[in-house]
Scaffold this motif. Structure first.
Motif, short mmCIF file in Angstrom:
data_model
loop_
_atom_site.label_atom_id
_atom_site.label_comp_id
_atom_site.label_asym_id
_atom_site.label_seq_id
_atom_site.Cartn_x
_atom_site.Cartn_y
_atom_site.Cartn_z
N ARG A 74 0.86 -1.19 0.00
CA ARG A 74 0.00 0.00 0.00
C ARG A 74 0.89 1.23 0.00
O ARG A 74 1.78 1.36 0.82
N ILE A 75 0.64 2.11 -0.95
CA ILE A 75 1.36 3.37 -1.07
C ILE A 75 0.32 4.48 -0.90
O ILE A 75 -0.72 4.45 -1.55
N GLY A 76 0.62 5.42 -0.05
CA GLY A 76 -0.33 6.49 0.17
C GLY A 76 0.35 7.82 0.38
O GLY A 76 1.52 7.88 0.77
N ALA A 77 -0.39 8.88 0.12
CA ALA A 77 0.09 10.23 0.37
C ALA A 77 -0.94 10.96 1.22
O ALA A 77 -2.12 10.98 0.89
N TRP A 78 -0.47 11.53 2.31
CA TRP A 78 -1.30 12.36 3.17
C TRP A 78 -1.00 13.81 2.84
O TRP A 78 0.14 14.18 2.54
N ASP A 79 -2.05 14.62 2.87
CA ASP A 79 -1.84 16.07 2.79
C ASP A 79 -2.84 16.77 3.71
O ASP A 79 -3.77 16.14 4.21
N ALA A 80 -2.62 18.04 3.95
CA ALA A 80 -3.40 18.79 4.94
C ALA A 80 -4.71 19.33 4.40
O ALA A 80 -5.46 19.95 5.14
N PRO A 82 -8.45 18.83 3.31
CA PRO A 82 -9.49 17.81 3.44
C PRO A 82 -10.36 17.63 2.19
O PRO A 82 -11.16 16.70 2.12
N ALA A 83 -10.21 18.49 1.20
CA ALA A 83 -11.05 18.38 -0.01
C ALA A 83 -10.73 17.08 -0.75
O ALA A 83 -9.56 16.69 -0.85
N PRO A 84 -11.75 16.42 -1.26
CA PRO A 84 -11.51 15.17 -1.99
C PRO A 84 -10.70 15.41 -3.26
O PRO A 84 -10.75 16.50 -3.83
N PRO A 85 -9.96 14.40 -3.69
CA PRO A 85 -9.23 14.56 -4.95
C PRO A 85 -10.20 14.61 -6.12
O PRO A 85 -11.32 14.09 -6.03
N GLY A 114 -8.06 4.50 -3.48
CA GLY A 114 -9.14 5.20 -2.81
C GLY A 114 -8.59 6.38 -2.02
O GLY A 114 -7.41 6.70 -2.10
N TRP A 115 -9.46 7.00 -1.27
CA TRP A 115 -9.05 8.12 -0.43
C TRP A 115 -9.97 8.17 0.77
O TRP A 115 -11.07 7.60 0.75
N GLN A 116 -9.52 8.82 1.81
CA GLN A 116 -10.34 9.00 2.99
C GLN A 116 -9.98 10.31 3.67
O GLN A 116 -8.81 10.70 3.68
N PRO A 117 -10.98 11.00 4.20
CA PRO A 117 -10.69 12.22 4.96
C PRO A 117 -10.08 11.82 6.31
O PRO A 117 -10.36 10.74 6.84
N LEU A 118 -9.25 12.68 6.84
CA LEU A 118 -8.61 12.43 8.13
C LEU A 118 -8.79 13.63 9.04
O LEU A 118 -8.73 14.77 8.59
N ALA A 119 -8.98 13.36 10.30
CA ALA A 119 -9.02 14.41 11.32
C ALA A 119 -8.35 13.85 12.56
O ALA A 119 -8.69 12.77 13.03
N ASN A 123 -6.36 18.66 13.49
CA ASN A 123 -5.83 18.81 12.13
C ASN A 123 -6.70 18.02 11.16
O ASN A 123 -7.17 16.94 11.48
N ARG A 124 -6.87 18.56 9.98
CA ARG A 124 -7.68 17.90 8.97
C ARG A 124 -6.83 17.66 7.74
O ARG A 124 -5.85 18.33 7.51
N GLY A 125 -7.27 16.73 6.96
CA GLY A 125 -6.55 16.43 5.73
C GLY A 125 -7.18 15.24 5.05
O GLY A 125 -8.32 14.87 5.33
N LYS A 126 -6.41 14.63 4.15
CA LYS A 126 -6.90 13.42 3.47
C LYS A 126 -5.72 12.50 3.20
O LYS A 126 -4.56 12.89 3.22
N TYR A 127 -6.07 11.25 2.96
CA TYR A 127 -5.09 10.21 2.65
C TYR A 127 -5.55 9.55 1.36
O TYR A 127 -6.64 8.99 1.29
#
Length: 136
Positions: A74-80, A82-85, A114-119, A123-127
């Motif tokens: 699994r390869i993923g990128a987190w960023d700050a 929260p808007a969906p890609p 896939g993607w998921q919002p993170l909080a 802090n908010r963001g997405k993965y």
């Protein structure tokens, strides 16, 4: 290290386009150390697209996450942000476009994405992630 062992790495990166190269080279080293050289070419392409999107389309820090478990990378990128890609368009629609190929390539080359919002801690963001199953 045996392929049946699970492991995970995280590389925190600044919002800097040079981080894409650092992420790609780090991923190559990780996979080589774990005897997964056969996955390097596709994994580098996927990580490049995910990290590039995180750095280009957001203003804050980002991170590359790499996990191996049960024969799946699994390869993923987190960023700050929260808007969906943006949803990927079919590759055929992107032939003349210089933009918007990233997630289309991820969708075409990965087994699943896939993607998921993170909080967390306010802090908010997405993965945004994708997976490659290792063929025996």
């Amino acid at each position: 290290m045996p392929e049946n062992e699970s492991w995970e790495y995280s590389l925190y990166i600044p919002n800097d386009l040079r981080a894409v190269t650092v992420s790609r080279r780090t991923l190559r080293l990780i996979l080589t150390m774990h005897g997964l050289i056969r996955l390097v070419d596709v994994a580098e392409l996927l990580a490049t697209e995910l990290v590039s999107n995180a750095v280009r389309h957001t203003k804050g820090p980002a991170a590359l996450r790499v996990r191996w478990s049960a024969g799946v990378l699994r390869i993923g990128a987190w960023d700050a942000d929260p808007a969906p890609p943006e949803p990927p368009r079919p590759l055929g629609q992107l032939a003349e476009s210089e933009e918007g190929r990233g997630l289309a390539l991820v969708r075409a080359c990965a087994d699943v994405w896939g993607w998921q919002p993170l909080a967390r801690d306010g802090n908010r963001g997405k993965y945004v992630w994708c997976e490659l199953a290792a063929a025996a």
